[in-house]
Design a protein around this motif. Sequence first.
Motif, PDB file in Angstrom:
ATOM      1  N   LEU A 146       0.827  -1.198   0.000  1.00  0.00           N
ATOM      2  CA  LEU A 146       0.000   0.000   0.000  1.00  0.00           C
ATOM      3  C   LEU A 146       0.868   1.257   0.000  1.00  0.00           C
ATOM      4  N   VAL A 147       0.535   2.211  -0.850  1.00  0.00           N
ATOM      5  CA  VAL A 147       1.198   3.511  -0.873  1.00  0.00           C
ATOM      6  C   VAL A 147       0.220   4.547  -0.342  1.00  0.00           C
ATOM      7  N   SER A 148       0.624   5.284   0.684  1.00  0.00           N
ATOM      8  CA  SER A 148      -0.281   6.252   1.304  1.00  0.00           C
ATOM      9  C   SER A 148       0.353   7.638   1.423  1.00  0.00           C
ATOM     10  N   LEU A 205      -5.922  -5.989  -0.862  1.00  0.00           N
ATOM     11  CA  LEU A 205      -4.709  -5.231  -0.564  1.00  0.00           C
ATOM     12  C   LEU A 205      -4.622  -4.953   0.931  1.00  0.00           C
ATOM     13  N   SER A 206      -3.614  -5.476   1.557  1.00  0.00           N
ATOM     14  CA  SER A 206      -3.458  -5.346   3.002  1.00  0.00           C
ATOM     15  C   SER A 206      -3.371  -3.882   3.425  1.00  0.00           C
ATOM     16  N   GLY A 207      -4.173  -3.505   4.401  1.00  0.00           N
ATOM     17  CA  GLY A 207      -4.144  -2.159   4.957  1.00  0.00           C
ATOM     18  C   GLY A 207      -5.015  -1.153   4.240  1.00  0.00           C
ATOM     19  N   GLU A 210      -7.987   0.417   6.317  1.00  0.00           N
ATOM     20  CA  GLU A 210      -7.513   1.425   7.274  1.00  0.00           C
ATOM     21  C   GLU A 210      -7.114   2.718   6.535  1.00  0.00           C
ATOM     22  N   TYR A 211      -6.550   2.559   5.359  1.00  0.00           N
ATOM     23  CA  TYR A 211      -6.154   3.710   4.550  1.00  0.00           C
ATOM     24  C   TYR A 211      -7.362   4.568   4.185  1.00  0.00           C
ATOM     25  N   THR A 212      -8.499   3.933   3.873  1.00  0.00           N
ATOM     26  CA  THR A 212      -9.688   4.692   3.499  1.00  0.00           C
ATOM     27  C   THR A 212     -10.217   5.531   4.661  1.00  0.00           C
ATOM     28  N   LYS A 213      -9.913   5.128   5.871  1.00  0.00           N
ATOM     29  CA  LYS A 213     -10.331   5.911   7.032  1.00  0.00           C
ATOM     30  C   LYS A 213      -9.400   7.100   7.256  1.00  0.00           C
ATOM     31  N   LYS A 214      -8.161   6.950   6.817  1.00  0.00           N
ATOM     32  CA  LYS A 214      -7.178   8.029   6.963  1.00  0.00           C
ATOM     33  C   LYS A 214      -7.331   9.065   5.850  1.00  0.00           C
TER      34      LYS A 214
END
Length: 224
Positions: A146-148, A205-207, A210-214
């Motif tokens: 995941l790229v955030s 895709l792992s994580g 959680e990324y969508t909440k950030k």
Amino acid sequence: MKTFGKGLLSASLGLLAFGLLLFVPAGTLHYWQAWMFLAVFAVSTWIPSIYLMRTNPAALQRRMRAGPLAESRPLQRLVITAVFLCFAAIFVLSALDHRFGWSMVPTPVCLLGDALVAIGLGVAMVVVIQNGYAAANVTVEAGQTLVSTGLYGWVRHPMYTGNVLLMIGTPLALDSYWGLVLLLPGMVLLVLRIRDEERLLTAELSGYREYTKKVRYRLFPYFW
């Protein structure tokens, strides 16, 4: 060199197809807005592609695997087919508008359209540089992480943000206001693609959940 050859052939055929979609309905080669658009498009794609070829050829190869046949999800095949048709329709309608003078676009607005095209394509290429797994088709590869950060810290799908800028800029660059009417169906198709893509990413895709909440926004900050 094999990747370079494929990329050069693909780019040349793409520009040829663009030229036919523009100059045939325009009925003339005396269409400076089309020539300018093609030049801006070529420079905005070739320079980043050469950079990727030297630094991350695998990412460039992912970007070259595009089109309905590259999609594994049935909905995505339909959506990407419709997107290609919509983009071709923008070209044809804009060229017809230029030919028959349905709308008169001032030169500064045409140049603004070229700038939006360059920015939109630039955003899409920056996304690929920041995320080497950013493919032209919807997929999750083995070992993909995941790229955030970077543009992904602002919106979840920055490549599609670039596509929207491209869709807005293209008809303006081609001396047409009427071409903007196809922006609405284009946006609907992007929304369908994003929603289906997010179902895949959330599941595989792992994580990502959680990324969508950030990062709350998908396409444009403070909008959607």
